[in-house]
Design a protein around this motif. Structure first.
Motif, PDB file in Angstrom:
ATOM      1  N   PHE A  80       0.836  -1.245   0.039  1.00 23.58           N
ATOM      2  CA  PHE A  80      -0.052   0.007   0.049  1.00 23.58           C
ATOM      3  C   PHE A  80       0.946   1.087   0.103  1.00 23.58           C
ATOM      4  O   PHE A  80       0.649   2.149  -0.810  1.00 23.58           O
ATOM      5  CB  PHE A  80      -0.856  -0.161   1.345  1.00 23.58           C
ATOM      6  CG  PHE A  80      -1.826   0.976   1.467  1.00 23.58           C
ATOM      7  CD1 PHE A  80      -2.617   1.502   0.384  1.00 23.58           C
ATOM      8  CD2 PHE A  80      -1.946   1.778   2.493  1.00 23.58           C
ATOM      9  CE1 PHE A  80      -3.358   2.598   0.299  1.00 23.58           C
ATOM     10  CE2 PHE A  80      -2.841   2.893   2.604  1.00 23.58           C
ATOM     11  CZ  PHE A  80      -3.689   3.290   1.825  1.00 23.58           C
ATOM     12  N   GLN A 125      -5.321  -3.837  -2.200  1.00 27.27           N
ATOM     13  CA  GLN A 125      -6.559  -3.720  -1.416  1.00 27.27           C
ATOM     14  C   GLN A 125      -6.606  -4.876  -0.434  1.00 27.27           C
ATOM     15  O   GLN A 125      -6.846  -4.538   0.695  1.00 27.27           O
ATOM     16  CB  GLN A 125      -7.652  -4.064  -2.438  1.00 27.27           C
ATOM     17  CG  GLN A 125      -9.022  -4.100  -1.643  1.00 27.27           C
ATOM     18  CD  GLN A 125     -10.310  -4.391  -2.431  1.00 27.27           C
ATOM     19  OE1 GLN A 125     -10.648  -3.969  -3.426  1.00 27.27           O
ATOM     20  NE2 GLN A 125     -11.159  -5.162  -1.739  1.00 27.27           N
ATOM     21  N   ILE A 128      -4.454  -3.506   2.514  1.00 26.93           N
ATOM     22  CA  ILE A 128      -5.314  -2.646   3.209  1.00 26.93           C
ATOM     23  C   ILE A 128      -6.444  -3.446   4.150  1.00 26.93           C
ATOM     24  O   ILE A 128      -6.444  -3.019   5.369  1.00 26.93           O
ATOM     25  CB  ILE A 128      -6.237  -1.735   2.509  1.00 26.93           C
ATOM     26  CG1 ILE A 128      -5.299  -0.660   1.685  1.00 26.93           C
ATOM     27  CG2 ILE A 128      -7.127  -0.670   3.077  1.00 26.93           C
ATOM     28  CD1 ILE A 128      -5.725   0.132   0.451  1.00 26.93           C
ATOM     29  N   TYR A 143      -9.096   2.477  -0.157  1.00 23.31           N
ATOM     30  CA  TYR A 143      -8.117   2.431  -1.034  1.00 23.31           C
ATOM     31  C   TYR A 143      -8.501   3.645  -1.964  1.00 23.31           C
ATOM     32  O   TYR A 143      -7.622   4.501  -2.320  1.00 23.31           O
ATOM     33  CB  TYR A 143      -8.007   1.088  -1.908  1.00 23.31           C
ATOM     34  CG  TYR A 143      -6.807   0.847  -2.948  1.00 23.31           C
ATOM     35  CD1 TYR A 143      -5.721   1.991  -2.931  1.00 23.31           C
ATOM     36  CD2 TYR A 143      -6.876   0.014  -3.598  1.00 23.31           C
ATOM     37  CE1 TYR A 143      -4.949   1.784  -3.845  1.00 23.31           C
ATOM     38  CE2 TYR A 143      -5.865  -0.204  -4.644  1.00 23.31           C
ATOM     39  CZ  TYR A 143      -4.856   0.521  -4.810  1.00 23.31           C
ATOM     40  OH  TYR A 143      -3.841   0.416  -5.594  1.00 23.31           O
TER      41      TYR A 143
END
Length: 188
Positions: A80, A125, A128, A143
């Protein structure tokens, strides 16, 4: 001596090099042909006109950025952060290309879901979800929020702002925690 056949990729690579160095405004059939080492004939025979070349170039440039992101996939603490840092670095070091891709009408986005589908990187994703303890739908929304937030900082960099890497990382981290707290509250 036989003349070298100029391929579609040769033309796109030449056009991409021009955009990276001097921006879209420097594109013309003549400048692309000079860069590709050919006459303008292959450009028109392969693309029809400059408008079609620019459309194809947009996709070619997006593929170049995807490779760029893969090269920088381990630059942050996780996938991320690496994704955000790569976008910021691109804005800082590849300003004309960044303008072409993200600050021009070529992106042609009509909604945020389309933006997400266009720029989200596989695996981020899921990262996250793990970092925020969020279900997939909430992680996707976070996101998207971060894409919009980081892109704002990137646009500032691409237009001349001079933020330190430490400032940028601190802003990204703070935004993530705010968005995650909101997502967690909404999820309950």
């Amino acid at each position: 001596m036989a003349e070298r056949k100029v391929t579609r990729k040769d033309v796109l690579d030449a056009a991409l090099a021009i955009v990276r160095e001097r921006g879209e405004g420097a594109l013309s059939a003549r400048t692309v042909a000079e860069r590709a080492g050919c006459s303008v004939q292959p450009i028109y025979s392969q693309f029809g006109d400059m408008r079609q070349l620019v459309r194809a170039l947009y996709d070619h440039a997006r593929a170049w950025v995807a490779a760029y992101n893969r090269e920088h996939a381990l630059d942050g603490c996780n996938a991320f952060e690496s994704n955000g840092l790569a976008h910021l670095r691109l804005a800082r070091t590849e300003r004309p290309l960044f303008h072409f891709l993200y600050l021009s009408p070529h992106m042609d986005a009509t909604g945020f879901a389309e933006v997400y589908d266009s720029v989200a990187i596989e695996g981020v994703q899921r990262c996250i979800e793990e970092l925020g303890g969020l279900p997939p739908a909430e992680a996707r929304e976070l996101y998207l929020d971060m894409i919009v937030y980081v892109h704002g900082m990137a646009a500032m960099l691409a237009t001349g702002a001079d933020f330190s890497d430490e400032e940028l990382v601190a802003r990204m981290d703070g935004a993530f925690h705010c968005f995650a707290a909101r997502s967690a509250a909404d999820f309950r």
